[in-house]
Design a protein around this motif. Structure first.
Motif, PDB file in Angstrom:
ATOM      1  N   ARG A   1       0.852  -1.197   0.000  1.00 20.86           N
ATOM      2  CA  ARG A   1       0.000   0.000   0.000  1.00 20.86           C
ATOM      3  C   ARG A   1       0.882   1.239   0.000  1.00 20.86           C
ATOM      4  O   ARG A   1       1.843   1.292   0.780  1.00 20.86           O
TER       5      ARG A   1
ATOM      6  N   SER B   1       0.340   3.900   1.288  1.00 19.69           N
ATOM      7  CA  SER B   1       0.269   4.583   2.595  1.00 19.69           C
ATOM      8  C   SER B   1       1.121   3.895   3.660  1.00 19.69           C
ATOM      9  O   SER B   1       1.378   4.461   4.708  1.00 19.69           O
TER      10      SER B   1
ATOM     11  N   GLU C   1      -5.452   1.941  -7.685  1.00 19.26           N
ATOM     12  CA  GLU C   1      -6.574   1.277  -7.015  1.00 19.26           C
ATOM     13  C   GLU C   1      -6.429  -0.239  -6.972  1.00 19.26           C
ATOM     14  O   GLU C   1      -7.334  -0.989  -7.302  1.00 19.26           O
TER      15      GLU C   1
ATOM     16  N   TYR D   1      -5.773  -1.953  -4.226  1.00 19.32           N
ATOM     17  CA  TYR D   1      -6.445  -2.462  -3.026  1.00 19.32           C
ATOM     18  C   TYR D   1      -7.864  -1.906  -2.980  1.00 19.32           C
ATOM     19  O   TYR D   1      -8.051  -0.689  -2.993  1.00 19.32           O
TER      20      TYR D   1
ATOM     21  N   ASP E   1     -10.619   2.962  -2.272  1.00 23.23           N
ATOM     22  CA  ASP E   1      -9.602   2.160  -2.969  1.00 23.23           C
ATOM     23  C   ASP E   1      -8.239   2.803  -2.798  1.00 23.23           C
ATOM     24  O   ASP E   1      -8.130   4.023  -2.696  1.00 23.23           O
ATOM     25  N   GLU E   2      -7.220   1.966  -2.772  1.00 20.06           N
ATOM     26  CA  GLU E   2      -5.888   2.527  -2.568  1.00 20.06           C
ATOM     27  C   GLU E   2      -4.908   2.002  -3.615  1.00 20.06           C
ATOM     28  O   GLU E   2      -5.014   0.866  -4.070  1.00 20.06           O
ATOM     29  N   ASP E   3      -3.932   2.852  -3.957  1.00 19.51           N
ATOM     30  CA  ASP E   3      -2.915   2.454  -4.929  1.00 19.51           C
ATOM     31  C   ASP E   3      -1.859   1.580  -4.265  1.00 19.51           C
ATOM     32  O   ASP E   3      -1.681   1.620  -3.060  1.00 19.51           O
TER      33      ASP E   3
END
Lengths: 961, 173
Positions: B111, B113, B134, B136, B141-143
């Motif tokens: 992730r 983050s 996106e 995840y 949604d996360e990159d």
């Protein structure tokens, strides 16, 4: 060309059916299949797909009939077979799946695909013998090495099942087959060598295995890291070749000074050498050293020197490892245990512990490491040690909390706190001091919270421990006093922490336990949801909630919970077969047996058994509002799922009972005993429930003259009447209850982080078992009287005395309890839940009695009319039973009222003053929230209980004599 | 103080202390079993002296030609055992296995983050090869970063030359 285009046409015609099935539009699929069959009425594959659609639409009878017709034609094209395989897997007829492929293989013995599928079909069935034969004929027609090894692995599996023939027949055969292959120079893959090693290990031929490992074949084992060395150590240990082992471990430790299993092995071999007085000179054992290897350490002095050297080397490294220091402490511990005075020459243990603290007090694992060795100090030594590290961590007195400088300081401080609790220094504190300490710990939490680094999860987890230990202290008080206010206080602390750090699972687990103590199951369920327990965790962590769910009457939630659990087990036990197949396909032979064992582990899980039986009982408790419904439920139970009868010996405890953190030395010492006691109780309770279902089902079957399945409860070779079988299951239940009565008279007290007790003790103590047995016995009596046409005056009285009177007493006691003791609401709730369940069972039994009495009465009335004896009275049994039904209705009404009355009673004084309209401080806000959660939960319990009782009242009122 | 050994089915009964951590996903049984059946050597568990699970790593080898590589599917260490260099130790082993299998590189997804993890991987010699948009899914949604490290077989380190443009999950090979 002609055939090819024919195939294409067929494929094209089937495509829409497949698509519909994939999308779950089964009705559509059925229509499409019928369309195709109209054009081509003998199209086997279309027929099978139609069966699949029918099955998925719930029309399994039709489906089975059509499927059988196709099956009998013995199809052998792959598309049809594959479709049949899907059908048979979905309806769990793996035997027919194998049979279909077996038929096909006879028609097309050269087809590799069909033979392979047949092999896999036998893997699904666990038929190792047929697996072997199929793999061999496959190998004969297509001489590929993997097939040959499938056959060998199948032989190894037969060896596992038959310990008698294992070493005399199966394994030697498997060995010969591998050796032949090696002689032919055909072994080339790693999987084959690995299987050879498995066989030699099973045969106990470790010497030979060692040779294989060291030879050319061993060179093929490359993918698994350290496999060579691990295997070598394993074999040498089996052969007790301690000098060599010592040398190897020593060498490994030189490479990696942080490997625990190497230290373990090093010490084990060292002590063997020391104990036997081994020296290189007197060595009778084979003791071969490779070039450049040093000697074994065969004296304690040498070992001390070795460890000291490791420490010296480590100290100069940039990032010192914990290993050498812990090894030194371990050696000290083992010497002391063996009463070998040389431990004194290692050093002073207090100093060693202190210097360990100095080096690693910034690591979270420091507590766990040291906790293994503080036992080496005596009482005074412990206090001195704690004082010393306390000074280093500016731990101070409890009246003054240090200003935390940074998170490292917090970590040090925490380690001291954890060790203080572990060393038992909290046990002697007075309740007042404990309360004071709780407040200090809470202040420490608040202070540390301010200086933490927000995004570092480990920081938060570290400071949560203050709150957790505070709550453990409160629970110590609760164990002594049973005072509910401390539970409330604990919840308040944890809910506050939870708002700040919603991620720590230890906080959630502890909250579940505390809400359980309150009887507020709704709040437990909420926390459990937040843990996001899923998949296998349902088996390992379900115990956190499952005992309290029905204890506190959350019947609806229980149904959902058990349904999910059952879905998990049913699905995955089936799926396991696919992974066993994969293990064969990829040649991961070590995994084949492991997967088979794991599947058994799931099948025999305590939780699986609990879910099955509880679900059956819930069906009978919740929905039945008439005797017809009960009959329906029981016949469905019998035909669909069968009555549960577990193999109690094989049952596994998969619960992860160590998941909750504990800082108590006492708990860690007794955790094994607790787990054992809890498992035993769980099994006993499961058996009570399982036998209860069987008794109820048998009673219903007896009254409707449906033959009761024997299920091994009597011998199978004689014709038994329904009465015989019913009597026998009732006997079983009664004798099991008697055993429980003696074995579980006194329950062990489980700590807050341990498992929860079942309802067994309350069920016995509050006479519910007795009520059930009395009712079942009376029913049998009626059946016998009915058979013989004997009128018995006492029948009704007996039934009433053994059931209604006891229940009335229970309800009265519960009401009294509520009036007398404001803290007993969870217990009262649990009590009335038990009464509710017993009323549910009694309703069914009354239904059974009614069913037998009704025709008996009509018969007598007819006779009376015929004879014209208007004045002769009917036996009192009929009027007595009418009275019994009425009394039970009355009790049900009282219990409903009682369930609703608990709610206001449980309001605690300090919470009564809070009103939502007021402007609330954060603290009040949290208290209000907790209060709402608990009240809502009690309302839910009352609601579920009343719903059930409403149905029971309807059920009982429908019984008229 | 650790013992590292192949992960077995029974370890799943005891991995809750690792998996209840919010950043670690608990997958369906089939997921773990598939790895155990197919890449048993890539699935390793670390235990402490009392036998508690400290963490585990799961991975696989896949890809054709110069894309033949080791992949880190999951790496997780229980909170209590963090900051002991355990993740590094497990990663090194996975790299060694991949070297033995003659892979060109090792890759992993993380992730964007998860700064702690990204920093750690960078320290271990991994670099961001590309960003996956996106990857995840969740409430938001996360990159992901697709991070790579070249192994000795990729002598010119061509496998780790970063891509300029981010890709979408469906474009991954």
């Amino acid at each position: 060309m002609a055939t090819r285009s024919h195939v294409d046409v067929n494929e094209r015609r089937l495509r829409p059916i497949y698509d519909c099935l994939d999308n779950g539009s089964n009705k559509e699929a059925l229509r499409e299949a019928d369309k195709v069959l109209k054009k081509q009425k003998d199209f086997q594959c279309a027929k099978v797909l139609k069966c699949l659609a029918l099955m998925r639409l719930g029309r399994s009878d039709d489906s089975q009939e059509f499927l059988k017709a196709v099956h009998d034609q013995q199809p052998c094209d792959e598309a049809t077979l594959q479709a049949m395989a899907i059908c048979y897997r979905e309806c769990d007829r793996l035997d027919l799946l194998a049979d279909a492929y077996c038929n096909a293989s006879k028609k097309r013995p050269d087809s590799e695909e069909i033979m392979t599928a047949l092999f896999m079909a036998y893997v699904r069935l666990g038929d190792y013998k047929r697996q072997q034969l199929t793999a061999m004929s496959l190998f004969k027609s297509k001489p590929k090495t993997p097939y040959y090894f499938w056959a060998i692995m199948s032989i190894v599996m037969q060896a596992h099942c038959d310990p008698k023939l294992s070493k005399t027949m199966y394994l030697p055969l498997a060995e010969r087959m591998v050796v032949k292959h090696i002689k032919d120079g055909k072994v080339d893959s790693e999987a084959e060598v690995a299987l050879y090693l498995i066989i030699l290990e099973e045969l106990g031929k470790y010497d030979e295995a060692l040779c294989v490992l060291g030879g050319e074949l061993g060179g093929k084992l490359v993918t698994e890291l350290d496999m060579h060395i691990a295997k070598k150590l394993e074999y040498l240990t089996k052969m007790a070749r301690w000098p060599e082992l010592n040398v190897i471990y020593r060498k490994q430790l030189k490479k990696d000074n942080d490997s625990w299993f190497c230290y373990e092995g090093y010490f084990k071999s060292l002590f063997h050498l020391v104990d036997t007085g081994w020296t290189p000179a007197n060595s009778e054992l084979e003791y071969s050293l490779d070039e450049g290897e040093c000697q074994a350490d065969y004296t304690i002095e040498a070992a001390i020197e070795f460890i000291n050297q490791a420490i010296a080397d480590n100290q100069s490294s940039e990032r010192p490892k914990r290993g050498p220091y812990l090894a030194r402490l371990e050696l000290y511990k083992q010497l002391k245990q063996k009463e070998n005075t040389l431990y004194q020459s290692i050093g002073e243990v207090g100093i060693m512990l202190e210097s360990y603290f100095d080096m690693f007090c910034r690591k979270q694992c420091c507590f766990r490491d040291l906790s293994q060795y503080v036992c080496l100090l005596d009482g005074t030594g412990k206090k001195q040690f704690l004082q010393c590290i306390g000074e280093k961590a500016k731990y101070g007195e409890w009246s003054t909390l240090p200003e935390f400088e940074n998170m490292h300081h917090v970590q040090q401080h925490m380690t001291v706190l954890q060790l203080t609790r572990y060393c038992g220094l909290h046990t002697d504190l007075s309740h007042a001091d404990k309360h004071l300490l709780v407040q200090h710990l809470y202040d420490a939490f608040e202070q540390a919270y301010k200086i933490r680094i927000a995004h570092v999860a480990t920081d938060m987890q570290l400071i949560d421990n203050y709150a957790i230990i505070a709550v453990h202290l409160l629970m110590d008080i609760y164990c002594d006093t049973g005072d509910m206010t401390v539970v409330w206080r604990g919840i308040e602390i944890l809910e506050n922490v939870f708002r700040k750090a919603p991620t720590d699972f230890q906080v959630k687990l502890l909250l579940i336990k505390l809400y359980s103590e309150l009887g507020a199951f709704g709040a437990c369920a909420d926390m459990y949801d937040r843990l996001e327990v899923k998949h296998l965790q349902q088996d390992t962590l379900g115990f956190m909630v499952c005992n309290d769910m029905t204890r506190y009457g959350h019947f609806g939630a229980s149904c959902t919970f058990y349904d999910t659990t059952l879905r998990f087990f049913n699905h995955n036990i089936k799926e396991m077969l696919e992974y066993i197949i994969s293990a064969y396909k990829y040649g991961s032979f070590t995994k084949v047996y492991e997967f088979v064992k794991f599947k058994e582990h799931l099948e025999n899980s305590l939780n699986y058994g609990l879910a099955m039986v509880s679900r059956l009982l819930l069906d009978l408790t919740m929905d039945c509002d008439s005797h017809e419904k009960a009959e329906e439920d029981i016949s469905a139970m019998h035909s669909i799922r069968g009555l549960y009868d577990a193999d109690w010996e094989k049952m596994n405890d998969n619960r992860d009972l160590d998941i909750m953190v504990s800082y108590s030395d006492e708990y860690q010492k007794s955790s094994h005993k607790i787990a054992e006691a809890s498992f035993k109780e769980e099994k006993a309770w499961l058996k009570v429930q399982s036998l209860s279902v069987r008794c109820l089902a048998s009673a219903v079957m007896m009254s409707s003259d449906v033959p009761i399945p024997l299920n091994g409860c009597l011998g199978e070779d004689k014709d038994f009447t329904n009465e015989d079988v019913f009597e026998s299951v009732t006997d079983n239940l009664e004798s099991h209850l008697q055993i429980c009565q003696t074995e579980f008279r006194q329950l062990m007290q489980f700590p807050i982080n341990g498992p929860r007790h079942t309802k067994l003790k309350a069920f016995l103590d509050k006479k519910h078992g007795q009520v059930l047995i009395n009712a079942l016995r009376a029913t049998l009596h009626i059946k016998k009287c009915q058979n013989n046409g004997i009128e018995s005056e006492k029948l009704g009285e007996k039934f009433s005395h053994g059931t209604v009177d006891i229940l009335k007493e229970r309800v009265a006691k519960a009401r009294e309890g509520l009036a007398e003791n404001k803290d007993c609401y969870p217990e009262v709730l649990a009590d009335i839940v038990l009464v509710t369940e017993t009323i549910s069972y009694l309703a069914i039994i009354c239904g059974v009695c009614h069913k037998m009495l009704k025709p008996w009465k009509s018969n007598l009335q007819r006779k009376k009319k015929k004879k014209g004896h208007q004045e002769t009275k009917l036996p009192s049994v009929f009027s007595s039973f009418s009275e019994i039904f009425k009394s039970l209705v009355q009790i049900a009404k009282e219990v409903s009222q009682l369930a609703q009355d608990i709610i206001p009673k449980f309001l605690h004084e300090e919470f009564q003053d809070i009103h939502i309209e007021d402007h609330l401080t954060e603290k009040e806000n949290i208290i209000h929230e907790i209060h709402t959660k608990a009240t809502d939960s009690y309302k839910q319990s009352a609601n579920d209980i009343c719903e059930i009782l409403k149905r029971k009242i309807k059920y009982l009122q429908s019984l008229r004599l | 103080m650790t013992t590292i050994r192949p992960f077995t089915c029974d370890d799943m009964f005891k991995f809750n202390n690792v998996n209840l951590d919010p950043l670690t996903e608990t997958y369906g049984l089939s997921f773990y079993l598939q790895y155990m059946a197919r890449w048993p050597e890539y699935f390793q568990v670390a235990k402490d002296p009392s036998g508690n699970i400290m963490g585990y790593i799961m991975g696989k080898a896949e890809g054709m030609g110069e894309n033949w590589h080791g992949h880190v599917t999951a790496l997780s260490v229980a909170p209590e055992y963090r900051r002991l260099g355990l993740a590094e130790k497990l990663m090194k082993r996975l790299e060694e296995i991949s070297e033995n299998k003659k892979c060109y590189f090792v890759d992993l997804f993380v992730r964007v983050s998860n700064e702690v993890a990204v920093t750690m991987y960078k320290k271990l010699g991994y670099s961001v090869y590309r960003r996956v948009i996106e990857y995840y899914s969740g409430d938001v949604d996360e990159d992901a970063y697709d991070m790579r490290k070249a192994l000795s077989r990729d002598m010119n380190k061509t496998s780790v030359i970063p891509l300029k443009d981010p890709v979408r999950p469906e474009e991954l090979d």
